[in-house]
Design a protein around this motif. Structure first.
Motif, PDB file in Angstrom:
ATOM      1  N   SER A  34       0.818  -1.214   0.000  1.00 12.04           N
ATOM      2  CA  SER A  34       0.000   0.000   0.000  1.00 12.04           C
ATOM      3  C   SER A  34       0.851   1.262   0.000  1.00 12.04           C
ATOM      4  O   SER A  34       0.385   2.334  -0.406  1.00 12.04           O
ATOM      5  N   ALA A  58      -8.016   0.195   2.692  1.00 10.83           N
ATOM      6  CA  ALA A  58      -8.435   1.596   2.834  1.00 10.83           C
ATOM      7  C   ALA A  58      -7.269   2.545   2.583  1.00 10.83           C
ATOM      8  O   ALA A  58      -7.423   3.569   1.897  1.00 10.83           O
ATOM      9  N   LEU A  61      -6.642   2.794  -1.112  1.00  9.69           N
ATOM     10  CA  LEU A  61      -7.650   3.609  -1.789  1.00  9.69           C
ATOM     11  C   LEU A  61      -7.397   5.091  -1.550  1.00  9.69           C
ATOM     12  O   LEU A  61      -7.507   5.914  -2.472  1.00  9.69           O
ATOM     13  N   ARG A  62      -7.048   5.449  -0.332  1.00 13.44           N
ATOM     14  CA  ARG A  62      -6.754   6.858  -0.038  1.00 13.44           C
ATOM     15  C   ARG A  62      -5.527   7.339  -0.803  1.00 13.44           C
ATOM     16  O   ARG A  62      -5.406   8.523  -1.125  1.00 13.44           O
ATOM     17  N   PRO A  74     -14.439  -6.229   1.948  1.00 10.41           N
ATOM     18  CA  PRO A  74     -14.025  -5.271   2.973  1.00 10.41           C
ATOM     19  C   PRO A  74     -15.220  -4.864   3.837  1.00 10.41           C
ATOM     20  O   PRO A  74     -16.385  -5.075   3.461  1.00 10.41           O
ATOM     21  N   PRO A  77     -17.338   0.537   5.966  1.00 10.71           N
ATOM     22  CA  PRO A  77     -16.668   1.836   5.765  1.00 10.71           C
ATOM     23  C   PRO A  77     -15.678   1.812   4.597  1.00 10.71           C
ATOM     24  O   PRO A  77     -15.546   2.806   3.867  1.00 10.71           O
ATOM     25  N   THR A  78     -14.967   0.685   4.404  1.00 13.84           N
ATOM     26  CA  THR A  78     -14.004   0.611   3.310  1.00 13.84           C
ATOM     27  C   THR A  78     -14.715   0.568   1.959  1.00 13.84           C
ATOM     28  O   THR A  78     -14.278   1.191   0.989  1.00 13.84           O
ATOM     29  N   GLN A  79     -15.832  -0.151   1.882  1.00 11.38           N
ATOM     30  CA  GLN A  79     -16.600  -0.164   0.648  1.00 11.38           C
ATOM     31  C   GLN A  79     -17.176   1.219   0.348  1.00 11.38           C
ATOM     32  O   GLN A  79     -17.203   1.650  -0.816  1.00 11.38           O
ATOM     33  N   LEU A  81     -15.801   4.011   1.254  1.00 12.00           N
ATOM     34  CA  LEU A  81     -14.646   4.804   0.818  1.00 12.00           C
ATOM     35  C   LEU A  81     -14.355   4.546  -0.657  1.00 12.00           C
ATOM     36  O   LEU A  81     -14.073   5.481  -1.421  1.00 12.00           O
ATOM     37  N   ALA A  82     -14.420   3.279  -1.071  1.00  7.31           N
ATOM     38  CA  ALA A  82     -14.173   2.949  -2.473  1.00  7.31           C
ATOM     39  C   ALA A  82     -15.174   3.671  -3.378  1.00  7.31           C
ATOM     40  O   ALA A  82     -14.798   4.217  -4.426  1.00  7.31           O
TER      41      ALA A  82
END
Length: 485
Positions: A34, A58, A61-62, A74, A77-79, A81-82
């Protein structure tokens, strides 16, 4: 790599859990770290014994990942975020296998020549030389560092664009069948084998078996259009050619040799070799590059390497053979060889503040490379004394004891002023050296890095030089770091 989420899912057998904002957007790179993510890349969550890549989706993605490849959905919250980032999330059965699936698909998009490089020793250096020579006249992508395993090999293919003219893929192996598995998706056009030595003899049991495993690269070359490059000075050159049925399948063989014109063992269609070889005061080779069968007229081109050691003449001839086969001019080839530099930890010469010189070759080791490194070290012009710090070599199995003693015997024949042996197996290097006549007072057995640094702190004076060499798991690069700091 230029694949959209739908293509990624299709070639990996995956399911899109989160659709990308733009279905046409392409993912242009791949990583499983990452911290390496760049905008538009695909992040692959690999499970591990200590770290699970799913914990960093996450973060990836960020950092700008255009997609994430996962083995489990995931959390919410991670989905979310995506979706906010417009990135795709794709679930597959096994993310490591999916990387190979991606490479297999992407290979069909590559129009350039794919060159596989393997061998018991010198494959990373030779890969770098081939890369640098090819880059003198072609666009090139090559394996980064020594990422030559089941993850690094597909990543090399994925780093290339369809327009890339040459893709140089370093291919490592530890057992029979592994090169064949890599070649199944790499589909090399050309194949280069640096040599057949003792590396990985633990699993394969004999050099004959190692030769058979290395030949898997040449067996994978396409009939009629492939080209093989073999070491004419290696006693297994003919074995490789015969096992791969090069003549029968219409694959021309190019033999290279750093010590003279190659013989006919591999029935070569062309030859590349070095004549008038010498070393300068810093151990860098100078020679005349000769070739026949690859150009309209025979080649006789002066060459000088920035790399150190006679063993690198053979590696340079291998790269020159590829360059000439690509159609580069001899002067282009010689210029590229001259400017190619060693990687950190491979015959890296460091001037320490104490006025002494460190030769850091602690990246890896096997019996062949250990002897070559010692010979190179002793060819350097050193105003003071020479000390060698040698550690354990791995993957030698039942042959480990004799291989370590053999390195000790080689060390005893060289002008060393001191030998420091680090590790349980390296104590057999000391045993071999003493048995071959090295004075016991010149030999020190050390348990670890701290003991080595303490010993060298007493011994080293301005003008002295110290070689550090061992398999990577020994961590002897810390000796070099400790001497510099």
């Amino acid at each position: 790599m230029r694949l959209n989420a739908k293509q990624v899912a299709a070639c990996t057998g995956g399911t899109i859990l989160v659709e990308p904002l733009d279905a046409r957007s392409l993912m242009t790179g791949v990583t499983w770290d990452s911290r390496e993510v760049q905008d538009g890349w695909l992040y692959v969550a690999l499970p591990g014994e200590r770290v699970d890549g799913h914990d960093f989706v996450a973060a990836a993605l960020r950092a700008g990942a255009a997609g994430a490849l996962v083995m489990q959905a995931p959390d919410a919250p991670t989905q979310l975020l995506a979706r906010e980032m417009g990135a795709a999330v794709i679930e597959v059965a096994a993310t490591a296998a999916a990387i190979t699936d991606l490479a297999r698909e992407w290979r069909s998009h590559l129009h350039g020549r794919v060159i596989g490089v393997t061998g018991s020793t010198g494959k990373t250096t030779t890969k770098n030389l081939v890369r640098d020579v090819a880059a003198a006249g072609r666009s090139v992508v090559a394996t980064a560092g020594n990422q030559n395993n089941e993850l690094g090999v597909p990543r090399t293919l994925l780093a290339a664009d369809p327009e890339t003219e040459v893709v140089v893929v370093e291919m490592g192996m530890r057992g029979a069948g592994q090169l064949a598995e890599l070649c199944d998706f790499v589909r090399p056009d050309w194949g280069l084998v640096t040599n057949v030595g003792e590396s990985h003899i633990e699993l394969l049991g004999s050099r004959d078996a190692i030769a058979a495993a290395k030949a898997e690269l040449l067996e994978a070359l396409p009939a009629g259009t492939g080209r093989a490059f073999v070491n004419g000075a290696d006693g297994y050159a003919g074995v490789l050619a015969e096992r791969a049925r090069l003549a029968e399948r219409g694959i021309p063989c190019v033999a290279f040799d750093g010590a003279g014109r190659p013989g006919d063992a591999a029935a070569p269609a062309a030859r590349v070799w070095a004549e008038d070889v010498s070393l300068d005061a810093e151990g860098r080779p100078r020679f005349t590059l000769r070739a026949e069968g690859l150009t309209q007229a025979p080649v006789a081109e002066p060459c000088a390497l920035s790399l150190r050691g006679l063993h690198n003449v053979s590696n340079a001839c291998a790269a020159a053979a590829v360059g000439l086969a690509l159609g580069l001019a001899p002067a282009q080839v010689a210029g590229a060889l001259a400017s190619s530099l060693p990687e950190a930890g491979r015959q890296e010469v460091i001037a320490a503040r104490g006025g002494f010189t460190i030769v850091n070759d602690a990246y890896n080791a096997n019996p062949d490379s250990m002897r070559a490194s010692l010979a190179t070290f002793c060819s350097l012009s050193v105003p003071g004394r020479r000390y060698a710090v040698l550690g354990d070599m791995g993957e030698l199995g039942d042959f480990a004891a004799e291989c370590h003693r053999g390195v000790g015997r080689a060390a005893a024949a060289l002008p060393l002023d001191g030998l420091i042996c680090v590790g349980e197996l390296a104590s057999l290097i000391a045993e071999g050296a003493e048995g071959a006549g090295m004075a016991p007072e010149k030999i020190t057995r050390a348990a670890g890095v701290a003991d080595v640094l303490g010993e060298l702190d007493v011994l080293l004076e301005p003008g002295d030089a110290v070689l550090v060499k061992a398999s990577h798991f020994m961590g002897l690069e810390r000796v070099a770091e400790g001497l510099v700091s």
